[in-house]
Design an enzyme around this catalytic site. Structure first.
Site: not given
Lengths: 499, 492
Positions: A79, A110, A190
């Site tokens: 992402h 992901d 992230s």
């Protein structure tokens, strides 16, 4: 409920850095040697505009984290680098940003692997090692990354709170193992490593809204699955068994299935035509064991002393491998070997990335295959019956066999107003079933059928509607060019050749 | 009953004499306050009722013992009480006949009670689209309160809170309307009764006296016939391409038939894609309006509902397959229970079966809307889709949507407790179309052994050795007085 760390940080969230500072002093010495290997990723991304599928939305910039692994690669979240237009990486304490490329991306898990062309980037860094096993609950872990609240490397600490299955919000449809930690994980974290004993046990990836101290990481088992998958130069994704089941906790049900009292398992009630199991397993089959592990009546297996869902064993498989079930079928036990294949299911409505939407425009009517973005756009018009029909088709496509005459569902997603299409409002978000008496299986069918009007008219029929769109073929033909140029549409159609 | 009705007719004509023509007359004897205690069945727990509620509105005296009011006001009543202006006394009343499709109810004073000193109000035939009317209601002390209202529109509109269209005055008033059924007076006669009122816009919907007259005349000549329905679904025919396609040459005329309702007269003589040019001698324009000799431009639905009754046979000029032709359409009354998914807006007691904790019932509009405002989003999309796309069109006669509404947890249903709002296709291996089929199976088999859910190849099995005890236990624990309810034949 889940939210991924926003890819593009338009707003800086002021978060408390004071709390973590206390830990930093003592902890950093252990992990400090790894700081060079944790990189900051700068990205400019751009999503297609699904409501105007011939063009793209506003580009947005953001940042995330990643870390260097073997073979001069950087691993991060999918992402962070989806729909990328421009990508750079930067090491802590290095002024220079290096252009990077997405080498592999797995939207279902992901994860993404980046490469940097300029070899000098990797000088003075060393790959971070992965742990061989998952940590235990209460193990103290360290999270490194570049979260919001500052520009330099940040370190937070916490313990492993839970290891569980959860939905990966990036695809919105896939469930895998997640590692839950109580260390602060914030937007920008992230893609950063979660370390235990200086080895990576997970990769930080999503948080939970309306909850405190819940951060999620992608555990090392999922990361390794991804790296093994791409070892052959392409990403296949997770195989899907495609078998729906219920527990056999009810003794009356077991007796009806003829299952002897000493056997346990789960009973299948539906086989997805796009899953690997179709043709190998059948409804009313009771799965007794998977690769030698006994399946309990609630669908769990005992693995390393823990009760986990049997799907955990499937998680470890790659496409091309196979899995062996002991099956109770027609009052006897049989062994079934299911070869696992790449899942290519047009009716699984995952979030879509790195793809341009297909469309076909005729007489100002914009048709597009049903996808998740289309559902999202439709949800804003929740009062309309057609929208609820889309929801039904997206959720029950396979199980209610709505797909029997379709390769995909073609939806009228937009009207570019022009006198030729003035009266079509009530058909918006309808699913096309028939054009000029020809059944529509896919977008190409629709285009073809539009070239053959019936007695000077185009007749477009929709699912669940008694009324039809009727267009005067001569007027419609003449309107096409005018409409496209008036609304600034560069092309009447886009068909993705790769599909 | 016959006696009473005769008196009633006489009284209606006598009422002419009492007709007040002055503006400043005292109407306190013509209207009563109606206070209703009501209780609905709980669609999720169909064996029990929800908490009681009280609402209050008005009724207009139309006979010695008879009062007209809205059906919505007296719906699900457990007690109706009437109060005269300036009096504290409460007089019990009962419903003679209520029609939810018309939103009208005739109530009468309960036997043994009396409502002295009230007079019937004459009903007006005047249905003018504009002009002023006088609104009547009670204030807090039960004194009559007057107010002015302006009629701004006359049109066919769906009833408030129900999908049935009816002739409606839209009124604009300064008086803060404090109850349904309050009366509007024009020229000393009843012009209409209020069906709904919106405080924020100060507008209200009012039912004209002419509809009330139609209703009363019907009630006085049993059996009650009700209001007619056209029996078909139609749409505008404005799109020039569509007009050309269906070969409609006449300017601005014609509506398109999309579907006919099974069991209706229309289903025998009309087809989808018919274009109706003329109905009952009136020319129908492409939006479905006609020129009414009395009321002006009005939706043609009024020709069906207002000017005709069930059983009437209507001539229609249509275009079928490009050629003009004539047909006749027999009007019928549309019974809610004919639909694949009945609305049950009146919250009549639902039929149900509770067996081994499975709650089995038929899908209704009222059941779906019990999920709250967002039911379209929150309820399982399969049953929402059935309701939204084909609720009026069963494939077979008497077909309903049978659902496993939920499971009351008990050891007998371990492993099945996650099922909710799933469509049932078979019971004990036999296909079922509706809950009556299930009752018939129960008569033969005695109990439910297996339930088949749509698109599921594994049946849900109930352990028969546990069933009697489980049912007893469930009935006790969840306080279910009857595990099954089948509507008596007379009510079906």
């Amino acid at each position: 409920m889940h939210r991924s760390m926003p890819k593009f940080l338009f707003i800086s969230i002021v978060c408390s850095i004071i709390v973590t500072c206390g830990f930093c002093q003592c902890a950093f010495s252990n992990e400090t040697s790894l700081r060079e290997s944790v990189v900051k990723i700068y990205i400019t991304g751009q999503r297609p505009d699904y409501s105007m599928p011939w063009q793209s939305g506003q580009p947005g910039s953001g940042s995330g984290s990643g870390f260097i692994i073997e073979k001069r690669r950087i691993i991060t979240n999918a992402h962070v680098v989806s729909d990328v237009r421009f990508l750079q990486v930067q090491k802590d304490g290095d002024a220079q940003r290096y252009p990077a490329k997405v080498a592999f991306i797995g939207h279902d898990c992901d994860l993404a692997v980046l490469t940097v062309e300029d070899e000098t980037f990797f000088e003075g860094t060393r790959p971070i090692k992965f742990s061989d096993r998952l940590p235990d609950l209460n193990n103290e872990v360290t999270v490194l990354g570049y979260p919001t609240g500052g520009s330099r490397l940040s370190l937070t600490k916490g313990v492993v709170s839970r290891i569980d299955y959860s939905v990966y919000s990036h695809s919105g449809a896939d469930q895998h193992l997640v590692l839950q930690v109580d260390a602060a994980i914030n937007p920008g974290n992230s893609g950063g490593p979660i370390l235990f004993n200086s080895k990576v046990v997970a990769l930080a990836f999503q948080g939970l809204m309306f909850a405190d101290n819940i951060g999620y990481g992608i555990p090392v088992s999922v990361i390794k699955h991804f790296l093994d998958d791409i070892a052959d130069g392409k990403y296949d994704g997770y195989p899907e068994l495609g078998a729906s089941y219920i527990e056999t906790t009810n003794p009356a049900l077991c007796r009806d299935l003829g299952l002897p009292p000493n056997k346990t398992g789960i009973v299948l009630y539906y086989l997805d035509p796009f899953g690997s199991a179709t043709g190998y397993l059948h409804p009313r089959d009771v799965l007794l064991s998977i690769d030698g592990y006994k399946i309990e009546s609630d669908g769990t297996v005992t693995l390393g002393g823990n009760n986990v869902l049997f799907a955990e064993l499937l998680e470890r498989k790659q496409c091309g491998e196979s899995i062996v079930f002991k099956v109770w079928r027609a009052n006897s036990e049989v062994e079934v070997k299911v070869p696992l294949r790449i899942s290519n299911d047009p009716f699984a409505y995952r979030n879509v990335y790195d793809k341009l939407p297909e469309y076909y425009i005729f007489a100002g009517l914009v048709f597009s295959p049903l996808n998740r973005e289309c559902l999202r756009a439709a949800a804003r018009h929740s009062g309309e019956n057609n929208v609820h029909q889309l929801t039904y088709f997206s959720q029950y496509a396979k199980i209610d066999n709505l797909i029997k005459n379709s390769d995909e569902f073609i939806v009228l997603i937009k009207q570019l107003p022009h006198p030729v299409n003035t009266y079509i409002q009530s058909f918006l978000y309808g699913i096309v079933t028939e054009v000029n008496a020809v059944h529509i299986r896919n977008l190409a069918d629709l285009k073809k059928a539009m070239s053959k009007p019936l007695n000077g008219f185009h007749v477009i029929r929709f699912a669940g509607m008694d009324d039809s769109i009727i267009l005067d073929a001569a007027i419609a033909e003449k309107s096409n060019e005018i409409i496209l140029s008036r609304y600034g549409v560069p092309s009447q159609e886009f068909f993705d050749k790769k599909q | 009953m016959k006696m009473l009705l005769t008196c009633f007719v006489i009284f209606l004509s006598v009422a002419q004499c009492f007709a007040q023509t002055q503006a400043q007359v005292d109407y306190s004897k013509n209207i009563v306050q109606v206070t209703v205690t009501f209780q609905e069945y709980d669609p999720f727990l169909p064996w029990q009722k929800k908490n009681t509620g009280v609402k209050s509105g008005y009724g207009v005296v139309v006979g010695p013992y008879e009062i007209i009011t809205t059906e919505n006001l007296v719906r699900n009543n457990t007690l109706i009480e009437l109060r005269k202006s300036g009096s504290g006394e409460k007089i019990p009343a009962t419903v003679v006949l209520a029609d939810e499709q018309a939103n009208l109810a005739l109530i009468k004073i309960s036997d043994g009670s009396d409502l002295q000193g009230v007079f019937p109000l004459q009903l007006s035939d005047n249905v003018t689209r504009n002009g002023d009317v006088t609104m009547l209601q009670f204030d807090e002390t039960a004194q009559i309160q007057h107010g002015k209202a302006q009629v701004v529109q006359l049109s066919m509109k769906p009833l408030p809170y129900a999908p049935y269209p009816t002739l409606t005055f839209t009124i604009l008033t300064d008086l803060n309307i404090n109850g349904e059924g309050s009366a509007a007076i024009r020229d000393g006669k009843l012009s209409g009764i209020v069906m709904s009122y919106d405080r924020s816009t100060r507008t209200g919907s009012m039912m004209p006296a002419i509809t009330i007259k139609h209703f009363l005349a019907d009630v006085m000549q049993p059996p009650y016939k009700g209001f007619a329905s056209a029996g078909f679904v139609w749409t505008f025919l404005v799109d020039p391409a569509k007009r050309k396609y269906f070969n409609v040459n006449s300017h601005n005329k014609g509506i398109l038939v999309l579907d006919t309702m099974p069991g209706s007269g229309a289903s025998e003589t009309l087809q989808s894609n018919d274009v109706i040019l003329e109905w009952d001698g009136y020319s129908i324009d492409n939006l479905g309006f006609y020129e009414d000799p009395d009321f002006g431009r009005l939706s043609f639905i009024y020709l069906v509902m207002g000017r005709r009754s069930p059983g009437d046979v209507i001539p229609a000029k249509i275009i079928r397959n490009g050629k003009q032709t004539e047909v006749t359409v027999k009007l019928t009354r549309r019974i809610d229970r004919d639909a694949l998914v009945p609305e049950n807006i009146t919250h009549q007691r639902d039929e149900y079966i509770v067996e081994g904790g499975f709650i089995i019932r038929e899908l209704t509009g009222a059941y779906l809307s019990s999920y709250g405002q967002d039911w379209r989003r929150n309820v399982d999309p399969r049953i929402v889709n059935i309701y939204l796309t084909k609720k009026n069109h069963p494939d077979k006669n008497d077909e309903k949507v049978l659902i496993l509404a939920g499971v009351l947890p008990n050891p007998i249903n371990i492993g099945y407790q996650q099922f909710r709002d799933d469509v049932i296709t078979k019971i004990n291996g036999k296909p079922v179309n509706n809950i009556t089929d299930v009752f018939n199976i129960l008569k033969k088999d005695g109990s439910i052994q297996r339930v088949t859910i749509k698109s599921m190849d594994v049946d849900l099995i109930l352990d028969q050795t546990m069933l009697t005890d489980a049912n007893d236990e469930l009935a006790g624990l969840y306080r279910i007085p009857n595990l099954r309810y089948q509507r008596p034949l007379s009510q079906q």
